[in-house]
Design an enzyme around this catalytic site. Sequence first.
Site, PDB file in Angstrom:
ATOM      1  N   ASP A  54       0.826  -1.208   0.000  1.00  9.92           N
ATOM      2  CA  ASP A  54       0.000   0.000   0.000  1.00  9.92           C
ATOM      3  C   ASP A  54       0.861   1.260   0.000  1.00  9.92           C
ATOM      4  OD1 ASP A  54       0.835  -0.917   2.565  1.00  9.92           O
ATOM      5  OD2 ASP A  54      -0.439   0.591   3.504  1.00  9.92           O
ATOM      6  N   GLU A  55       0.251   2.336  -0.404  1.00  3.55           N
ATOM      7  CA  GLU A  55       0.806   3.686  -0.255  1.00  3.55           C
ATOM      8  C   GLU A  55       2.293   3.752  -0.601  1.00  3.55           C
ATOM      9  OE1 GLU A  55      -1.987   5.719   3.028  1.00  3.55           O
ATOM     10  OE2 GLU A  55      -0.602   4.273   3.865  1.00  3.55           O
TER      11      GLU A  55
END
Length: 712
Positions: free
Chosen positions: A328-329
Amino acid sequence: MQWRFFGSVVLACVGAAAASAQQIALMPMPASAKRADGSLTVTPVHGLSHFTVAFARNGAPGALTADTRLLDAAHRMLVRLDRTCGGDVLRSVNGPASGRATLTIEVAREGEAVQSLDEDESYKLDVTPAGAQLTAATDVGAMHGMETLLQLASHVGGACVLPAITIDDAPRFRWRGFMLDVSRHFEPLPVIKRTLDGMAVAKLNVFHWHLSDDQGFRAESRRFPRLTSVGSGGLFYTQEQMRDIVAYARARGIRVVPEFDMPGHSTSWILAYPEIGSGEDIRALPTTFGIPVAELDPPRESTYKFLDGFIGEMSGIFPDAYFHIGGDETPGTGWMANSRIRAFMQRRGFAGPPELQAYFNQRLLPILERHGKRMIGWDEILNPALPKDIVIQSWRGEESLAAGARQGYEGILSAPYYLDAQKSSAQMFLADPLPADTKLDAGQQTLVLGGEVCMWAEQLDPETVDSRVWPRTLAVAERFWSPQSNRDLPYLYQRLRRASLELEDVGLLHISGPQQLRRNLAGTLHPEALELLASVTEPVSFSDREEEQHTDAYNSLDRLVDAVVADPPSRQAMAGDVDAVAGDVRLPAGGKDSPDTSGDVPEGFPPTRGEAIADLEERFFAWQRNAPALLQLARETPRLNDIEPLAVELGELGAVGAQALTFVDTRTAPPPGWAERADALLTRSAHNTALVRFTFLPSIEKLVLAAEARGR
Ligand code: ACM
C-alpha cells in the site's frame, strides 16, 4: 437504562414456567436454528451432577477418539461453562461411567494439517432434554459448535440450562479476518493471545499480523538480525513467540497470515539494511505517521536475494498458504529522487512508480512460489501485469473489491471495517462484502472470499487495544458468518451486549480497561461525573484525530479520548427511548429469513413509553446535576482541562432535553424562541472537543423536533 437490554436477555431468572420463553442470544447468528420445547439441565437444582463429554468417531463412541486439539478445546469449553453456570458444574471429558454423556461430540476427521480456505467449518448442534449432540466434519467446525453451545447456557428456574434447539450452521464467507498492526505501537504476547480468544468467540478464522511498517520491524530474523536489533526499538517477537502464536491460533481454528509491508512503508527495513533501500538517508525509526518517503530498491538484484532469504525464513514459521506483502501507499518518492532508479524505469519504459511497483511484485511472485506461498496485498498491487492467483485486500473502498473481481482477481473487503474510523457497530454490520444489489455476476461473486476488520495502531497501545477492537468486531464477524438477510439492528445490539460480556470472560479488557483509565484520569475528585461524560462520548475518527494530534499533549494515549469507546451502549439505548416517546418504534424480531427466534424478544425491549420517559428524565437530570462536578474536574485536572466545553454543554443539553421531553409528554407547545435556542445549542455542541464527540445529538434533535411539532 442500558442494563435493561442485556439484563433480560440472559441473566435474569425468569422462573421455571418461563423456560420455553428463555432467550437465545447467539452471535454470530447461525445459518439455521430451530427451537424446541424443554431444555437440558446443566446443573440440577439439588445434588451433584457431572457435565460429561464423550467423543465418537464414525458413530462409534469412545473417550479416546478425540485428538489433542479437540480435547483441549473441550476442556476450555467446560471451564467456561463452569463459570457461566456458577462454578458448580462437575466436568469430565472422559464420558460417564455408565449411560449417556451430557454432550457427545462426533468429528469425522481432525481437519487439515495446515488450515486452508477450504477447511470445512460447518457443524450441527442438537440439544434435547436428554442430552446434546455436536457433529462436525472437522475439529474447526466442532470448535465453532462449542462456542455456540456456550452462548446457549443461561439460568432458568434456578438451574443452568441449555434450551432444546437444533442448529445447522456454516459460514457465509471463507475468509473472516482480523488485522492487527503491531508496528506503530507494539502489542505484547498476552494481548495477541486474548485477541485470538476473542476471535474464536466471534468465529473469525484469519489473524492477519501486520508485523512491519515504518515505525518498527517486529519479527525476529536470524538471517537478518539487524531487522530487529536496529529496526524494532527493542520491541519484537522472537521466533519461538511467533511459533507459539501460530500454534495458539491453530488450536482455535484460526490461520495466521503474516504481513511484511513492501516496497513502501519499509523505513524500518532500510534503517537496518540501507543496502536494500533506494538511497534514503534514514537515521532513526520515525515516531510520526503518514505516507513514508523510503522504499525498497526494485532494480537491484540483491534486494530479491535478501527477500528470498527473508521470506524463506518466515515461511518456516508461518505455514499458511498466503503471505501478505503489503504494497500500500507507495508513491515512489525515494525512487523518483534516485537517478539510477529513474534510469532503470526509463530503460524499461515504465511511465511511473505504479509500473515499477508491478515489476517489483512480479519479481516477488516466483520467490513466494518457491516457498509455497500465494501473494496477498493491499489494493495497490492490483495490476494486469500480475497473474490471477493473487488476492487483493480492498482498503480504499468497496468499489475496488468489485473492480478486482471484474478483472478475475480474488479479494477480501476491508474498507468499511477500519476500526479507527470509529463508526458504529450498525454501520460496519450493514456493510456487506457482497451486498444484495451487487452488480457482480455469479462467477465474479465467487471471487469475493470475505473480509477483514482492520486495527491500525497509530493511536493505540496495549491498554486501549481491546476497547478499540471489541465489541464492534463482533458485529462485523457476524456479517462475515451469518446469512446476508440478517440486518436487524435492534436485535444485533441486544446480542452484542451479551456477547461483549462473554469476551471479558475469555480475558479481554474492553470494558474494564477503559474504566481503569478513567479512574486514573479522574482520581478521587469526581469519578462518577467523568463516568457519566464518558458514557455519552466517543472518539473522533482517525482522520479528525490525525489533524488535531500534533501536540505533545495527545502523544501519551492517556487522555479522555483513549478512555471512551465508539458507539457506547447509551447511544442505542437513548435512540430506543426517544423512538418510544416520539414514535417510530422498531421491533427487534428477526427478518423472515432469520433463524426461528420467536419468543426471544427480551423483556423490556422495546421500552414502553412510560419506561422511556423515566429513563430519559433520569439521564437529563443526571447531566444537569453533574455539570458543576465535571467543570471542577476539568479545571483542576491538567489532563482534563480541555473537556471544559463538554462539561458546560452536557448540563445545557440536559436542560433542553428535559424541557423537550416535558413538552412532548404533556403535549404542550414550547414558548416562542425555545426551538431556536435549542437548535442553536445542538449546532454549537456538534463539535470535536478533546478529540471526542457527543453520541446522543441525533436523539435530542429528534426530541426537539417532536416538541416543535407540538407548537404547530
Ligand atoms: C492502508 O490502510 N494503508 C492499507
